[in-house]
Design a protein around this motif. Structure first.
Motif, short mmCIF file in Angstrom:
data_model
loop_
_atom_site.label_atom_id
_atom_site.label_comp_id
_atom_site.label_asym_id
_atom_site.label_seq_id
_atom_site.Cartn_x
_atom_site.Cartn_y
_atom_site.Cartn_z
N UNK A 1 47.90 47.88 41.49
CA UNK A 1 46.61 47.51 42.45
C UNK A 1 45.52 46.82 41.82
N UNK A 2 44.48 46.30 42.50
CA UNK A 2 43.24 45.88 42.07
C UNK A 2 43.42 44.62 41.53
N UNK A 3 44.59 44.14 40.69
CA UNK A 3 44.93 43.03 40.16
C UNK A 3 45.88 42.07 41.01
N UNK A 4 46.30 42.78 42.14
CA UNK A 4 47.25 42.18 42.96
C UNK A 4 46.51 41.87 44.54
N UNK A 5 46.94 41.12 45.15
CA UNK A 5 46.27 40.74 46.46
C UNK A 5 46.64 41.76 47.65
N UNK B 1 50.80 36.58 43.93
CA UNK B 1 50.27 37.75 44.11
C UNK B 1 49.06 38.25 43.36
N UNK B 2 48.97 37.59 42.10
CA UNK B 2 47.90 37.97 41.30
C UNK B 2 46.73 37.48 41.73
N UNK B 3 46.04 38.29 41.79
CA UNK B 3 44.40 38.19 42.35
C UNK B 3 43.62 37.24 41.47
N UNK C 1 35.94 38.46 39.53
CA UNK C 1 36.24 39.42 38.52
C UNK C 1 37.40 39.41 37.72
N UNK C 2 38.05 38.28 37.49
CA UNK C 2 39.33 38.01 36.76
C UNK C 2 40.15 36.90 37.33
N UNK C 3 40.52 36.59 36.36
CA UNK C 3 41.46 35.11 36.57
C UNK C 3 42.98 35.71 36.71
#
Length: 271
Positions: free
Chosen positions: A210-214, A242-244, A248-250
């Protein structure tokens, strides 16, 4: 922030007073996001904190967390049962970028329904097979896994007028051994990746991303996999789209740190 368009506040004391799907009405519990920015479309708020729900209810089947349970109540709770995975409660709470004052009012249900990628309670409940009990406006109920309830950033599967009553964490997940990794661009920054692994009493290995994905992704294996099998499963389960991507992050960095965390968790739980 003051909500200058609100004309009516309903203090709900029974289910019949909940909203029926009016787009100008919102349910409020903690309100830490609702009151943080303009909500010019709203005319009425329905306060559900007065329904009198017990924050936490233990049983042989697991733990029921009321939607109105605050993050502080969950983080500080103690239990008589042998539930090692409850150590995740505080660890996930600290992944929420919020002060102790927010913890006192922000609710578990609100954090899940808000469906932000960095939602700490989304991370917790998906990692432990959380299932939400939903009240429908016609008086019926149904259950839905949190992995299906959260469908994207600020998007959930609730229909108009539906309210999450509680989230159940099953006993088998609470009895598991767990490992936790959170990454962010700065030590106190918003979570860019939260990866949680667990091994159940039956030796099933479960990994949540979680958090790194949509939206949340949960991978399951009948037994702990090899590192190579885990890597392959991550590639097959999480599409590139799906990678967000946000300040706050690429996406490529989020994918890299999530995969690294997954490998570390597998090693920690199997060493």
């Amino acid at each position: 922030m003051d909500l200058g368009t609100i004309e009516d506040i309903v203090v709900a004391r029974e289910r019949s007073e909940l909203p029926l799907g009016d787009e100008h009405t919102a349910v409020i519990a903690g309100g830490t996001w609702l009151l943080s920015e303009k909500q010019d479309h709203l005319r009425r708020l329905v306060d559900i904190t007065t329904l009198g729900w017990a924050p936490l209810t233990e049983s042989d089947d697991g733990l029921d967390i009321a939607a109105t349970c605050t993050i502080e109540q969950l983080s500080r709770a103690s239990f008589d049962r042998d539930w090692p995975a409850t150590t995740l409660f505080h660890r996930c709470a600290t992944a929420l970028l919020a002060s102790f004052k927010i913890w006192k009012v922000a609710t578990v249900g609100g954090n899940v329904c808000l469906a932000l990628p960095a939602g700490a309670m989304v991370s917790l409940t998906t990692a432990l097979d959380g299932v939400a009990l939903v009240w429908s406006p016609d008086g019926t109920d149904y259950r839905i896994p949190v992995t299906d309830l959260v469908t994207g950033p600020h998007e959930n599967a609730l229909k108009a007028g539906e309210v999450v009553r509680s989230i159940r964490l099953p006993a088998h997940a609470l009895m598991s051994r767990t490992a936790f990794r959170k990454n962010a661009l700065s030590p106190l920054g918003r979570s860019a990746s939260v990866v949680i692994g667990r091994i159940d009493p039956g030796n099933q290995f479960v990994l949540s991303v979680t958090a790194s994905t949509t939206r949340p992704f949960v991978l399951r294996f009948p037994e702990p996999p090899t590192a190579e099998v885990l890597e392959s499963a991550l590639s097959d389960s999480i599409p590139n789209s799906a990678w967000y991507d946000d300040p706050h992050g690429a996406p490529d960095w989020r994918e890299h740190i999530s995969r690294k965390s997954a490998r570390e968790i597998l090693e920690e739980l199997t060493c």
